[in-house]
Design an enzyme around this catalytic site. Structure first.
Site: not given
Ligand code: NAD
Length: 248
Positions: A155, A63-64
């Site tokens: 965010y 858990d980060v």
């Molecule tokens: N999808 C988008 O459009 C997008 C755009 C910009 C930035 N991001 C960023 O990219 C990164 C990944 O996002 P994604 O789209 O793959 O999301 P996602 O929801 O598909 O995956 C996120 C992962 O993080 C894990 N997670 C959540 N809380 C956690 C915690 N406290 N400790 C450890 N793991 C945890 C989840 O279980 C999941 O596996 C994030 O930082 C997100 O903010 C995503």
């Protein structure tokens, strides 16, 4: 060609979405990968799939937002791989928020998962990374760390902070051969975007200069470059991967 054959990497939030794409690409390019996440089922199953495909991958719970978890993961990584030279701070969360609607609980949660996590990760791992001759940290921010919008104030705060923590750490760690860079994804098709309808997704794609929503691999290839020694003169940058959104 294996571009990460000499790398051992911790990837946070690696069970799903962008993190899973990064873990998969890194393993395909020869890195030893420690997938970490709070989703144990998906993380364990991905690590197994990567091993079945001939890669080197393990899963561990992290858990980060929990600093004690980070101390434990450092020991786990060292015991699995002998050391760590790559850290990808990818885990993150999203909920809509504005000044009128956001609760203090929501604000604090967002800061813990998206922002404190990146500080905890870099703080916990920097001494270990500095033992390597060529180490790299990749922090995943967002296009929302670059521009504002009316319904995501918490965010935006966290993703902007990630960019500047990256620059500060890049300068602090440059003398230790630890490079620190940020990737800013645009809209990427993952679980995080599940809240929008297919019609909205289509509209976002059409409004994107390159004509589509991004895929997790669009971001993973950026992380692959930044983690590899091809980027050995690159530190402190913002790598926008957004189909051209920020260009206008
Ligand atoms: N999808 C988008 O459009 C997008 C755009 C910009 C930035 N991001 C960023 O990219 C990164 C990944 O996002 P994604 O789209 O793959 O999301 P996602 O929801 O598909 O995956 C996120 C992962 O993080 C894990 N997670 C959540 N809380 C956690 C915690 N406290 N400790 C450890 N793991 C945890 C989840 O279980 C999941 O596996 C994030 O930082 C997100 O903010 C995503």
């Amino acid at each position: 060609m294996k571009r990460l054959h000499n790398k051992t990497a911790i990837i946070t939030g690696g069970a799903n979405g962008i993190g899973a794409a990064i873990a998969t690409l890194f393993a395909q390019h020869g890195a030893k990968v420690l997938i970490t996440d709070i989703n144990e089922e998906m993380g364990t199953s991905l690590a197994q799939a990567l091993r079945n495909a001939g890669g080197s991958a393990e899963f561990a719970h992290l858990d980060v937002s929990n600093y004690d978890n980070w101390q434990a993961i450092k020991e786990t990584a060292i015991s699995h791989f002998g050391g760590i030279n790559t850290l990808v701070n990818n885990a993150g969360m999203y909920h809509p928020s504005n000044l009128a609607s956001e609760s203090l609980e929501g604000w604090n949660k967002m800061l813990a998962v998206n922002q404190s996590s990146v500080f905890f990760g870099m703080k916990s791992m920097q001494a270990e990374l500095a033992k390597s001759e060529s180490a790299s940290i990749v922090n995943i921010s967002s296009l929302y760390g670059w521009v504002g919008s009316p319904n995501a104030i918490s965010y935006h705060a966290t993703k902007a902070a990630v960019r500047h923590m990256t620059k500060a750490a890049a300068l602090e760690l440059a003398g230790s051969n630890v490079r620190v860079n940020t990737i800013l994804p645009g809209q990427i098709q993952t679980q995080m975007l599940a809240r929008i309808t297919p019609e909205q997704a289509l509209a976002i794609g059409e409004a994107t200069p390159l004509g589509r929503i991004g895929e997790p691999n669009d971001i993973a290839y950026g992380a692959l470059y930044l983690a590899s020694d091809e980027a050995k003169f690159v530190t402190g940058i913002d790598l926008l991967i957004d189909g051209g959104w920020s260009a206008g």
